[in-house]
Scaffold this active site. Structure first.
Site, PDB file in Angstrom:
ATOM      1  N   GLY A 156       1.271  10.963 -16.218  1.00 50.17           N
ATOM      2  CA  GLY A 156       0.179  10.180 -16.771  1.00 50.17           C
ATOM      3  C   GLY A 156      -1.124  10.677 -16.179  1.00 50.17           C
ATOM      4  O   GLY A 156      -1.286  11.875 -15.916  1.00 50.17           O
ATOM      5  N   ILE A 158      -2.385  10.270 -13.172  1.00 52.95           N
ATOM      6  CA  ILE A 158      -2.214  10.824 -11.829  1.00 52.95           C
ATOM      7  C   ILE A 158      -1.445  12.140 -11.887  1.00 52.95           C
ATOM      8  O   ILE A 158      -1.857  13.141 -11.294  1.00 52.95           O
ATOM      9  CB  ILE A 158      -1.510   9.805 -10.910  1.00 52.95           C
ATOM     10  CG1 ILE A 158      -2.423   8.604 -10.655  1.00 52.95           C
ATOM     11  CG2 ILE A 158      -1.109  10.464  -9.585  1.00 52.95           C
ATOM     12  CD1 ILE A 158      -1.756   7.466  -9.911  1.00 52.95           C
ATOM     13  N   ARG A 239       5.863   4.940  -5.803  1.00 46.85           N
ATOM     14  CA  ARG A 239       6.376   3.709  -5.208  1.00 46.85           C
ATOM     15  C   ARG A 239       7.619   4.029  -4.387  1.00 46.85           C
ATOM     16  O   ARG A 239       8.448   4.866  -4.772  1.00 46.85           O
ATOM     17  CB  ARG A 239       6.734   2.681  -6.292  1.00 46.85           C
ATOM     18  CG  ARG A 239       5.532   1.990  -6.931  1.00 46.85           C
ATOM     19  CD  ARG A 239       4.857   1.043  -5.943  1.00 46.85           C
ATOM     20  NE  ARG A 239       3.848   0.198  -6.546  1.00 46.85           N
ATOM     21  CZ  ARG A 239       2.543   0.483  -6.602  1.00 46.85           C
ATOM     22  NH1 ARG A 239       2.108   1.627  -6.107  1.00 46.85           N
ATOM     23  NH2 ARG A 239       1.692  -0.355  -7.152  1.00 46.85           N
ATOM     24  N   GLU A 268       7.540  -2.194   3.036  1.00 45.52           N
ATOM     25  CA  GLU A 268       6.251  -1.889   3.655  1.00 45.52           C
ATOM     26  C   GLU A 268       5.628  -3.120   4.289  1.00 45.52           C
ATOM     27  O   GLU A 268       5.781  -4.217   3.760  1.00 45.52           O
ATOM     28  CB  GLU A 268       5.284  -1.315   2.602  1.00 45.52           C
ATOM     29  CG  GLU A 268       5.741  -0.007   2.001  1.00 45.52           C
ATOM     30  CD  GLU A 268       4.820   0.480   0.894  1.00 45.52           C
ATOM     31  OE1 GLU A 268       5.032   1.599   0.409  1.00 45.52           O
ATOM     32  OE2 GLU A 268       3.901  -0.273   0.490  1.00 45.52           O
ATOM     33  N   HIS A 287       0.669   3.961   2.390  1.00 43.12           N
ATOM     34  CA  HIS A 287       0.381   3.483   1.027  1.00 43.12           C
ATOM     35  C   HIS A 287      -1.135   3.437   0.834  1.00 43.12           C
ATOM     36  O   HIS A 287      -1.710   2.427   0.474  1.00 43.12           O
ATOM     37  CB  HIS A 287       1.004   2.104   0.802  1.00 43.12           C
ATOM     38  CG  HIS A 287       1.134   1.748  -0.650  1.00 43.12           C
ATOM     39  ND1 HIS A 287       2.098   0.896  -1.121  1.00 43.12           N
ATOM     40  CD2 HIS A 287       0.411   2.125  -1.742  1.00 43.12           C
ATOM     41  CE1 HIS A 287       1.974   0.754  -2.429  1.00 43.12           C
ATOM     42  NE2 HIS A 287       0.946   1.499  -2.831  1.00 43.12           N
TER      43      HIS A 287
END
Length: 319
Positions: A156, A158, A239, A268, A287
């Protein structure tokens, strides 16, 4: 009308002063709790009914949380950022809670970090820096990126930005996506869209840039790692749960995976009890790949735009 708003997104909380004038203009009474990464489901359940709207980070907005909120005064949930995997969208829809996110906003920022991680894996610059600080003149023989094959999972905004950067580095590009990849991007970067097993088998470096969905949970599992070349690198700027961390550890132990750069994890923030912290061939992030000043200030305003729009819709002001 004044709306009471909860903000749980750490980058927005860190830059909250830049939003104060906007909050005043939009009649928003804002609450900003202390947050490391995200609130838990229990923490949300205790407070959510007090708010008309939320600008959310990666907090678990489960059906339970949303039901409690809707019984109170919750009308709007505006996600700061792209990923909505922590939100039960079906429950929100059924409860009449408006939801939104901020798509296509972090392509360059996350792609910069993906390239940075790849360079670290190839040249081990972080280890050289650490050694010199300890008085050692370390000479590591690195790996050239030119002509290596980079496989990008999720092409996409990114993934496309990653492809453009990797092409400049002289890498050959493979891409996998559940949708047809933009033909213009493929022509521009010579990226070839392939099936997942082909990407696994041919790539020297595999970069995760896809959304987390039920279908790709633990996409990189024992079976996937066994299809890869010995010595493959893994870069995850997507993720954490897309990778089965136990399977990754086994692949690191076997040498199938030579190194990994992980900006995200299954749970996380991670603790020192996570076995991955013991692996010197694993580079760890917090993150944080989207977190630049420019991007944060831009997305703060988009998230507020979405929040205010939906608050007005929910109250009938736009009718």
């Amino acid at each position: 009308m004044t709306w009471r708003i909860l903000i749980t997104c750490p980058p927005m909380l860190a830059s909250i002063e830049s939003c104060q004038e906007r909050f005043k203009t939009e009649n928003l009474e804002v609450v900003t709790p202390e947050i490391v990464q995200q609130l838990s489901e229990d923490e949300l359940c205790q407070i959510i009914a007090e708010f008309d709207g939320v600008i959310a980070g990666d907090d678990p907005f489960t059906a339970k949380v949303l039901e409690i909120g809707q019984k109170g005064q919750l009308k709007v949930l505006a996600k700061w950022g792209i990923g909505v995997d922590a939100i039960d969208l079906e429950a929100a829809k059924n409860l009449g809670i408006y939801t939104s996110n901020t798509p296509n906003v972090f392509g360059d920022e996350v792609a910069d970090v993906a390239l940075g991680y790849t360079l670290l894996l190839a040249r081990q610059l972080h280890k050289i820096d650490s050694a010199i600080r300890q008085g050692n003149w370390l000479k590591i023989q690195g790996t050239s990126l030119r002509n290596k094959v980079a496989g990008i999972i999720g092409v996409g905004s990114i993934g496309a930005a990653i492809a453009r950067r990797f092409k400049v580095m002289g890498m050959n590009l493979l891409g996998y996506d559940v949708r047809t990849i933009d033909p213009k991007l493929c022509q521009e970067t010579q990226l070839k869209q392939v099936e997942l097993h082909q990407l696994f088998q041919a790539s020297d470096c595999i970069v995760l840039a896809c959304n987390l969905t039920p279908e790709n949970y633990h996409l990189l599992d024992e079976k996937a790692f066994n299809q890869m070349k010995n010595g493959t690198w893994i870069v995850n700027v997507a993720r954490g749960p897309i990778i089965d961390e136990k399977a990754l550890i086994n692949a690191l132990d076997s040498g199938r995976i030579a190194g990994a750069a992980l900006d995200v994890f299954e749970s996380e923030p991670i603790t020192t009890e996570n076995p991955l912290v013991k692996y010197e061939q694993v580079i760890m992030g917090s993150h944080n790949s989207s977190n630049t000043r420019e991007a944060v200030l831009r997305v703060n305003q988009i998230a507020i735009d979405n929040l205010v729009r939906d608050l007005k819709r929910a109250s009938g002001e736009n009718q």
